[in-house]
Design an enzyme around this catalytic site. Structure first.
Site, PDB file in Angstrom:
ATOM      1  N   GLU A   1     -13.966   0.621  11.085  1.00 43.60           N
ATOM      2  CA  GLU A   1     -15.535   0.094  10.650  1.00 43.60           C
ATOM      3  C   GLU A   1     -15.690  -1.381  11.273  1.00 43.60           C
ATOM      4  O   GLU A   1     -16.559  -1.636  11.151  1.00 43.60           O
ATOM      5  CB  GLU A   1     -15.234   0.392   9.005  1.00 43.60           C
ATOM      6  CG  GLU A   1     -15.631  -0.248   7.602  1.00 43.60           C
ATOM      7  CD  GLU A   1     -17.403   0.498   8.119  1.00 43.60           C
ATOM      8  OE1 GLU A   1     -16.817   1.487   8.302  1.00 43.60           O
ATOM      9  OE2 GLU A   1     -18.017   0.457   7.558  1.00 43.60           O
TER      10      GLU A   1
ATOM     11  N   SER B   1      -9.491  -2.167  11.072  1.00 40.61           N
ATOM     12  CA  SER B   1     -10.435  -0.664  11.593  1.00 40.61           C
ATOM     13  C   SER B   1     -11.613  -0.490  11.583  1.00 40.61           C
ATOM     14  O   SER B   1     -11.992  -1.456  11.954  1.00 40.61           O
ATOM     15  CB  SER B   1     -11.366  -0.975   9.814  1.00 40.61           C
ATOM     16  OG  SER B   1     -12.103   0.148  10.009  1.00 40.61           O
TER      17      SER B   1
ATOM     18  N   GLY C   1      -0.564   4.314  -1.390  1.00 38.34           N
ATOM     19  CA  GLY C   1      -1.446   5.238  -0.734  1.00 38.34           C
ATOM     20  C   GLY C   1      -1.177   6.662   0.294  1.00 38.34           C
ATOM     21  O   GLY C   1      -0.148   6.457   0.894  1.00 38.34           O
TER      22      GLY C   1
ATOM     23  N   GLY D   1       1.147  -1.099  -0.391  1.00 42.17           N
ATOM     24  CA  GLY D   1       0.145  -0.460   0.086  1.00 42.17           C
ATOM     25  C   GLY D   1       1.099   1.491  -0.109  1.00 42.17           C
ATOM     26  O   GLY D   1       0.482   1.932   0.344  1.00 42.17           O
TER      27      GLY D   1
ATOM     28  N   TYR E   1     -16.405  -4.608   3.174  1.00 41.27           N
ATOM     29  CA  TYR E   1     -14.616  -3.793   3.458  1.00 41.27           C
ATOM     30  C   TYR E   1     -15.082  -4.646   5.251  1.00 41.27           C
ATOM     31  O   TYR E   1     -13.986  -4.805   5.566  1.00 41.27           O
ATOM     32  CB  TYR E   1     -14.801  -2.657   3.177  1.00 41.27           C
ATOM     33  CG  TYR E   1     -13.805  -2.104   4.022  1.00 41.27           C
ATOM     34  CD1 TYR E   1     -12.529  -1.585   3.800  1.00 41.27           C
ATOM     35  CD2 TYR E   1     -13.862  -1.623   4.858  1.00 41.27           C
ATOM     36  CE1 TYR E   1     -11.537  -1.274   4.651  1.00 41.27           C
ATOM     37  CE2 TYR E   1     -12.454  -0.687   6.087  1.00 41.27           C
ATOM     38  CZ  TYR E   1     -11.257  -0.938   5.335  1.00 41.27           C
ATOM     39  OH  TYR E   1     -10.123  -0.181   5.892  1.00 41.27           O
TER      40      TYR E   1
HETATM   41  P1  NAP Z   1      -5.280   4.375   0.325  1.00 40.16           P
HETATM   42  O1  NAP Z   1      -5.150   5.315   0.307  1.00 40.16           O
HETATM   43  O2  NAP Z   1      -6.717   3.401   0.247  1.00 40.16           O
HETATM   44  O3  NAP Z   1      -4.199   3.238   0.019  1.00 40.16           O
HETATM   45  C1  NAP Z   1      -4.561   1.555   0.103  1.00 40.16           C
HETATM   46  C2  NAP Z   1      -3.601   0.960  -0.865  1.00 40.16           C
HETATM   47  O4  NAP Z   1      -3.507  -0.453  -0.965  1.00 40.16           O
HETATM   48  C3  NAP Z   1      -2.915   1.422  -2.288  1.00 40.16           C
HETATM   49  O5  NAP Z   1      -1.588   1.895  -1.736  1.00 40.16           O
HETATM   50  C4  NAP Z   1      -3.846   0.802  -2.966  1.00 40.16           C
HETATM   51  O6  NAP Z   1      -2.640   0.558  -4.771  1.00 40.16           O
HETATM   52  C5  NAP Z   1      -3.090  -0.249  -2.266  1.00 40.16           C
HETATM   53  N1  NAP Z   1      -3.308  -1.387  -3.005  1.00 40.16           N
HETATM   54  C6  NAP Z   1      -5.322  -1.380  -2.994  1.00 40.16           C
HETATM   55  N2  NAP Z   1      -5.480  -3.673  -3.452  1.00 40.16           N
HETATM   56  C7  NAP Z   1      -3.994  -3.683  -4.199  1.00 40.16           C
HETATM   57  C8  NAP Z   1      -4.177  -4.812  -4.079  1.00 40.16           C
HETATM   58  N3  NAP Z   1      -4.801  -5.999  -4.659  1.00 40.16           N
HETATM   59  N4  NAP Z   1      -2.712  -5.619  -4.318  1.00 40.16           N
HETATM   60  C9  NAP Z   1      -1.417  -4.987  -3.633  1.00 40.16           C
HETATM   61  N5  NAP Z   1      -2.182  -3.197  -2.569  1.00 40.16           N
HETATM   62  C10 NAP Z   1      -3.007  -2.650  -3.204  1.00 40.16           C
HETATM   63  O7  NAP Z   1      -5.268   3.442   2.317  1.00 40.16           O
HETATM   64  P2  NAP Z   1      -4.887   4.497   3.241  1.00 40.16           P
HETATM   65  O8  NAP Z   1      -5.435   5.859   4.369  1.00 40.16           O
HETATM   66  O9  NAP Z   1      -3.439   4.194   3.517  1.00 40.16           O
HETATM   67  O10 NAP Z   1      -4.908   3.135   4.726  1.00 40.16           O
HETATM   68  C11 NAP Z   1      -4.227   2.196   5.037  1.00 40.16           C
HETATM   69  C12 NAP Z   1      -4.324   0.805   5.309  1.00 40.16           C
HETATM   70  O11 NAP Z   1      -5.546   0.926   6.289  1.00 40.16           O
HETATM   71  C13 NAP Z   1      -5.589   0.191   4.513  1.00 40.16           C
HETATM   72  O12 NAP Z   1      -5.429  -1.280   4.604  1.00 40.16           O
HETATM   73  C14 NAP Z   1      -7.092   0.893   4.997  1.00 40.16           C
HETATM   74  O13 NAP Z   1      -8.479  -0.161   4.596  1.00 40.16           O
HETATM   75  C15 NAP Z   1      -6.905   1.149   6.467  1.00 40.16           C
HETATM   76  N6  NAP Z   1      -7.003   1.174   7.614  1.00 40.16           N
HETATM   77  C16 NAP Z   1      -7.340   3.017   6.698  1.00 40.16           C
HETATM   78  C17 NAP Z   1      -7.786   3.882   7.732  1.00 40.16           C
HETATM   79  C18 NAP Z   1      -8.183   5.449   7.042  1.00 40.16           C
HETATM   80  O14 NAP Z   1      -8.938   6.135   8.008  1.00 40.16           O
HETATM   81  N7  NAP Z   1      -7.334   6.320   6.186  1.00 40.16           N
HETATM   82  C19 NAP Z   1      -9.016   3.357   9.091  1.00 40.16           C
HETATM   83  C20 NAP Z   1      -8.600   2.195   9.262  1.00 40.16           C
HETATM   84  C21 NAP Z   1      -7.694   1.471   8.328  1.00 40.16           C
HETATM   85  P3  NAP Z   1      -3.072   1.329  -5.289  1.00 40.16           P
HETATM   86  O15 NAP Z   1      -2.595   2.569  -5.702  1.00 40.16           O
HETATM   87  O16 NAP Z   1      -2.172  -0.096  -6.902  1.00 40.16           O
HETATM   88  O17 NAP Z   1      -4.169   1.335  -5.898  1.00 40.16           O
HETATM   89  O1  G4F Z   2     -14.950   9.110   4.282  1.00 44.56           O
HETATM   90  P1  G4F Z   2     -15.626   7.832   4.159  1.00 44.56           P
HETATM   91  O2  G4F Z   2     -15.884   7.154   2.703  1.00 44.56           O
HETATM   92  O3  G4F Z   2     -15.385   7.164   5.568  1.00 44.56           O
HETATM   93  P2  G4F Z   2     -15.403   5.310   6.199  1.00 44.56           P
HETATM   94  O4  G4F Z   2     -16.799   4.832   5.553  1.00 44.56           O
HETATM   95  O5  G4F Z   2     -15.202   6.060   7.876  1.00 44.56           O
HETATM   96  O6  G4F Z   2     -14.629   4.728   6.129  1.00 44.56           O
HETATM   97  C1  G4F Z   2     -12.995   5.261   6.444  1.00 44.56           C
HETATM   98  O7  G4F Z   2     -12.472   4.434   7.354  1.00 44.56           O
HETATM   99  C2  G4F Z   2     -12.342   4.222   7.591  1.00 44.56           C
HETATM  100  C3  G4F Z   2     -11.926   3.748   9.594  1.00 44.56           C
HETATM  101  O8  G4F Z   2     -13.470   3.809   9.671  1.00 44.56           O
HETATM  102  C4  G4F Z   2     -11.585   3.204   6.468  1.00 44.56           C
HETATM  103  F1  G4F Z   2     -11.313   1.915   7.523  1.00 44.56           F
HETATM  104  C5  G4F Z   2     -11.696   2.947   5.122  1.00 44.56           C
HETATM  105  O9  G4F Z   2     -10.657   2.401   4.741  1.00 44.56           O
HETATM  106  C6  G4F Z   2     -11.840   4.514   5.391  1.00 44.56           C
HETATM  107  O10 G4F Z   2     -10.620   5.411   5.225  1.00 44.56           O
HETATM  108  O11 G4F Z   2     -17.378   8.408   5.027  1.00 44.56           O
HETATM  109  C7  G4F Z   2     -17.340   8.578   6.119  1.00 44.56           C
HETATM  110  C8  G4F Z   2     -19.143   8.462   6.775  1.00 44.56           C
HETATM  111  C9  G4F Z   2     -19.324   7.748   6.384  1.00 44.56           C
HETATM  112  O12 G4F Z   2     -20.525   8.092   7.022  1.00 44.56           O
HETATM  113  C10 G4F Z   2     -20.198   8.242   4.990  1.00 44.56           C
HETATM  114  O13 G4F Z   2     -21.505   7.506   4.657  1.00 44.56           O
HETATM  115  O14 G4F Z   2     -18.967   9.933   5.519  1.00 44.56           O
HETATM  116  C11 G4F Z   2     -20.200   9.400   5.240  1.00 44.56           C
HETATM  117  N1  G4F Z   2     -20.434  10.492   3.615  1.00 44.56           N
HETATM  118  C12 G4F Z   2     -21.330  11.109   3.342  1.00 44.56           C
HETATM  119  N2  G4F Z   2     -21.344  11.851   2.558  1.00 44.56           N
HETATM  120  C13 G4F Z   2     -20.339  11.135   2.837  1.00 44.56           C
HETATM  121  C14 G4F Z   2     -20.270  11.162   1.776  1.00 44.56           C
HETATM  122  N3  G4F Z   2     -18.651   9.958   2.842  1.00 44.56           N
HETATM  123  C15 G4F Z   2     -18.414   9.614   0.908  1.00 44.56           C
HETATM  124  N4  G4F Z   2     -17.268   8.882   1.030  1.00 44.56           N
HETATM  125  N5  G4F Z   2     -18.495  10.797   0.536  1.00 44.56           N
HETATM  126  C16 G4F Z   2     -19.886  11.424   0.310  1.00 44.56           C
HETATM  127  O15 G4F Z   2     -20.010  11.909  -0.229  1.00 44.56           O
END
Ligand code: NAP
Ligand code: G4F
Length: 327
Positions: free
Chosen positions: A129, A127, A11, A8, A151
């Site tokens: 989530e 996560s 990302g 990742g 997810y």
């Molecule tokens: P992100 O910006 O969406 O990055 C996801 C990464 O996964 C990208 O580098 C993507 O590469 C890679 N990926 C997707 N499909 C793949 C595959 N088949 N094989 C290898 N790599 C692949 O996510 P992030 O926000 O940095 O989050 C990092 C991790 O933390 C994720 O696992 C996410 O689910 C988890 N997480 C995030 C949050 C949050 O709030 N940000 C919270 C809790 C957990 P490409 O560029 O090739 O698509």
């Molecule tokens: O920003 P979101 O898409 O993030 P969500 O669904 O909380 O997921 C993110 O956080 C997780 C950790 O809890 C990660 F695991 C996951 O990979 C990701 O990084 O949506 C946040 C909230 C939701 O309740 C959604 O229904 O915002 C609400 N929302 C309202 N309008 C929207 C929108 N979300 C998105 N993306 N776009 C809208 O227009």
């Protein structure tokens, strides 16, 4: 020089973690997928010292090859299909990558570790989530998981597989249950960045309207730069474990709109925002708020950036970016 492998890498978290580890003197390897990944140039520009290896989380043979080539001391498994809304439309693919992909990484790591007495330290990006329909407020490491999206279900699989590999094979495998974390590098499909980009464009006269889904959901939003430091701290512990990483504060999408519009001097955002059922989810996670007290006590971790500072940082970045784009 310690060696780390990050999946990742393209990302949000992959970039921040690479910067942190390079600053700490690590040799960093990144897994990049696809034959012409559009984010390759970004990675090369931000972290030119990272060595890139191609592979995909769904291809365990390729992962085995990447481990032999990088010989890592620490593995950070951040790769996933991470956009919750997309996971309903692509449930099977999300299960393969976000769920089974974790098993593939764990299995490749177990084989790479072999009979060596030196433990490879493994981090799994779990996560908040997974808490879904929350069974406790605030949510901690012991709160019952009740995922509400494909997810979330895939993340639960990866989470329990990580615990299972730790318990079955004595692997140093830790799971970080991270609550939402954001930054100027957040993908524009997520609500924080969608809002800050749109607010910057509205302020600059480049856009008239922002269309959103549910405005009442609440999230515990922190800064991604702080959260990657928590990942590193987990892997420096003598014993692997699971940790909630959160701020302990929650805000609704309405609060986010208040803060983002106020940052550009607009007090009433109602004329600019429209709700559309297109952005509503089949099942919503209404309230997330984490209890990070274990991480504070054991890892000595606490967030440095609060909600208002985070929104301000993202707005300032998007005003700069959108001014440069000018369209
Ligand atoms: P992100 O910006 O969406 O990055 C996801 C990464 O996964 C990208 O580098 C993507 O590469 C890679 N990926 C997707 N499909 C793949 C595959 N088949 N094989 C290898 N790599 C692949 O996510 P992030 O926000 O940095 O989050 C990092 C991790 O933390 C994720 O696992 C996410 O689910 C988890 N997480 C995030 C949050 C949050 O709030 N940000 C919270 C809790 C957990 P490409 O560029 O090739 O698509
Ligand atoms: O920003 P979101 O898409 O993030 P969500 O669904 O909380 O997921 C993110 O956080 C997780 C950790 O809890 C990660 F695991 C996951 O990979 C990701 O990084 O949506 C946040 C909230 C939701 O309740 C959604 O229904 O915002 C609400 N929302 C309202 N309008 C929207 C929108 N979300 C998105 N993306 N776009 C809208 O227009």
């Amino acid at each position: 020089m310690p060696r780390a492998l990050i999946t990742g890498i393209t990302g949000q978290d992959g970039l921040y973690l690479s910067e942190l580890l390079i600053e700490k003197g690590y040799e960093v390897f990144g897994l990049i997928r696809g034959q012409n990944n559009p984010k390759l140039d970004l990675v090369k520009a931000v972290v030119p010292d990272v060595k890139l290896l191609t592979g995909d989380l769904s291809d365990v043979a390729g992962l085995t090859r990447v481990l032999s080539a990088s010989q890592p001391d620490e593995i950070y498994n951040l790769g996933a299909i991470s956009y919750v809304a997309y996971s309903w439309e692509n449930a099977s693919l999300t299960s393969d990558v976000t769920g089974k992909g974790v098993l593939n990484m764990l299995e490749a790591t177990r084989q790479y570790e072999g009979d060596s007495t030196e433990k490879v330290k493994f981090y799994q990006a779990s996560s908040s989530e997974m808490f879904g329909k929350v069974q406790e407020v605030p949510q901690s490491e012991s709160t019952l998981l009740w995922p509400r999206s494909p997810y979330g279900v895939a993340k639960v699989f990866g989470h329990y597989m990580t615990i299972n590999y730790r318990e079955s094979y004595g692997m140093h495998a830790s799971s970080g249950i991270l609550f939402n974390h954001e930054s100027p590098r957040r993908g524009p499909e997520f609500v924080t960045r969608k809002v800050t980009q749109a607010v910057a464009r509205i302020k600059l006269g480049l856009q008239q309207e922002l269309v959103l889904g549910n405005l009442d959901a609440k999230r515990d939003w922190g800064f991604a730069g702080d959260y990657v430091d928590a990942m590193w701290r987990m892997l420096q512990q003598p014993v692997a474990d699971d940790y909630v990483i959160a701020t302990g504060e929650t805000h609704s999408i309405r609060d986010l709109l208040d803060a983002a519009f106020a940052a550009v001097g607009i007090e009433d955002w109602t004329p600019f925002v429209r709700q559309d059922p297109r952005f509503m989810r089949p099942a919503e996670v209404d309230l997330l708020i984490g209890d990070p007290s274990k991480a504070k006590a054991v890892l000595g971790w606490k967030p440095q950036v609060n909600f208002e500072e985070l929104v301000q940082m993202m707005i300032e970045n998007d005003l700069r970016e959108q001014t440069a784009l000018g369209r």
